[in-house]
Design an enzyme around this catalytic site. Structure first.
Site, PDB file in Angstrom:
ATOM      1  N   LEU A  83      47.129  37.957  -0.926  1.00  8.71           N
ATOM      2  CA  LEU A  83      47.803  40.084  -1.531  1.00  8.71           C
ATOM      3  C   LEU A  83      48.510  39.865  -0.436  1.00  8.71           C
ATOM      4  CD1 LEU A  83      43.655  40.352   0.327  1.00  8.71           C
ATOM      5  CD2 LEU A  83      44.414  40.864  -1.900  1.00  8.71           C
ATOM      6  N   ASP A  84      48.772  41.519  -0.137  1.00 11.25           N
ATOM      7  CA  ASP A  84      50.132  41.936   0.194  1.00 11.25           C
ATOM      8  C   ASP A  84      50.155  41.598   1.924  1.00 11.25           C
ATOM      9  OD1 ASP A  84      51.837  42.147  -2.654  1.00 11.25           O
ATOM     10  OD2 ASP A  84      50.898  44.441  -2.535  1.00 11.25           O
ATOM     11  N   ARG A  85      51.252  41.552   2.216  1.00 10.72           N
ATOM     12  CA  ARG A  85      51.170  42.046   3.670  1.00 10.72           C
ATOM     13  C   ARG A  85      50.082  43.000   4.169  1.00 10.72           C
ATOM     14  NH1 ARG A  85      56.228  40.872   7.772  1.00 10.72           N
ATOM     15  NH2 ARG A  85      55.030  40.806   9.484  1.00 10.72           N
ATOM     16  N   ARG A 102      49.672  49.655  -6.536  1.00  6.10           N
ATOM     17  CA  ARG A 102      50.635  51.040  -5.686  1.00  6.10           C
ATOM     18  C   ARG A 102      51.441  51.120  -6.774  1.00  6.10           C
ATOM     19  NH1 ARG A 102      52.924  46.476  -1.085  1.00  6.10           N
ATOM     20  NH2 ARG A 102      53.924  48.081   0.046  1.00  6.10           N
TER      21      ARG A 102
END
Length: 338
Positions: free
Chosen positions: A148-150, A259
């Site tokens: 997962l992205d930060r 995104r």
């Protein structure tokens, strides 16, 4: 100065290590087995000591592609690592547990908070997996199944057995999992726009002082040889003043897919500092925005997969974290009754 892995303190000559292969490592290639045990040692050096015959399995020479088996004794010569890696080993990540959604002998599912990387690297000294390993020193294996992205919160799977890791990663690769996120985007999302099928192209921004720049992704055309097909399904969960709360299901797991896809449609995610509307992001921080939004509004909400042992379908859900729920609740109060 270089540090030697396998050197005995106070001894003149570095020591050779002998590693016994356990059940979890059985079937692994020798090179992968060594890289897991020789953290921080360059791959080129690992291959060099294999080719030279310094690494042996049950006293015999072996190739990098040799599969190790339970009970094998693997001889490992002393190897050098840089000061940077030695310092990292001497200053491990702080121990931390994370909220559990489920756990058994094969895997664990945690509810990752925003702002925490899943692993160290790219300017981050440690992440979720390093902290978990420190919190659970008795665990034979803890490996990330996916990423997962930060700044994305929500469901993250961690394998506790190598067989489970392979089984689950195969499911992600073959698109047999169900992954749905909640995202708050700018504007009124078109009700008819339910499928985004646009290829994505990864590239790097210009770096400074000879350093590699940040990674970015953009929508590209079907004839781009470096474009990766990417499919995102969108459903409007709620319409709010100036924004839409979306249920977003991804059929492909590309870097920054949600995104970039949503932003390319003219509806960037709230708080996105890479692909977002920066003026809108600043407005979301103001007192008029109620609790204010200090992070990206992207949350890994639901995940479905087949259990690696029982094959039963597992359905997990991680509710919106308090800071995102508070923002939605405040926005709802501003929504006039229909």
């Amino acid at each position: 100065m270089n540090h030697i892995i396998g050197a005995k303190s106070g001894s003149a000559a570095p020591a050779v290590k002998s590693l016994e292969v356990d059940e979890e490592s059985a079937g692994q290639r020798l090179d992968n087995f060594l890289m897991r045990h020789l953290k921080g040692v360059p791959k080129t050096h690992v291959y060099r000591i294999i080719r030279s015959g310094e690494v042996r399995i049950n006293k015999g020479r072996a190739a990098a592609e040799t599969r190790v088996q339970t009970g094998d004794q693997v001889r490992v010569p002393p190897v050098r690592m840089s000061d940077k890696v030695a310092e990292k080993a001497a200053n491990p990540a702080p121990s931390r547990e994370f909220p559990l959604l489920m756990e058994d002998d094969s895997l664990m599912a945690i509810d990752k908070p925003s702002g925490v990387a899943v692993h160290g690297g790219s300017g981050v000294s440690f992440g979720v997996i390093e902290q978990l390993r420190q919190a659970r020193p008795q665990a034979k294996l803890l490996e990330l199944v996916h990423r997962l992205d930060r700044d994305t919160s929500g469901i993250l799977l961690v394998a506790k057995k190598r067989s489970a890791l392979k089984h689950l990663q195969d499911q992600f690769r073959e698109r047999e999992t169900g992954k749905t996120y909640l995202a708050l985007v700018k504007g009124d999302w078109p009700a008819k726009l339910k499928v985004i099928d646009q290829p994505l192209h990864k590239y790097l921004l210009p770096g400074k002082d000879g350093q590699e720049g940040e990674r970015r992704v953009r929508v590209t055309t079907a004839d781009d040889p470096d474009g990766m097909r990417s499919i995102t399904l969108v459903k409007v969960a709620q319409r709010l003043p100036g924004a839409s709360l979306l249920e977003v299901t991804i059929k492909t797991g590309r870097t920054h897919q949600i995104r970039v896809h949503l932003s390319a449609q003219g509806h960037p995610i709230a708080g996105d500092d890479k692909y977002g509307d920066f003026d809108w992001n600043r407005q979301l921080l103001k007192p008029s925005a109620g609790p204010g939004l200090k992070r990206m509004f992207l949350h890994a909400w639901r995940l479905q997969f087949n259990h690696p042992v029982s094959a039963e379908r597992v359905a997990l859900q991680a509710d919106l974290p308090p800071e995102l729920k508070a923002y939605v609740d405040h926005a709802q109060l501003k929504t006039p009754p229909v």
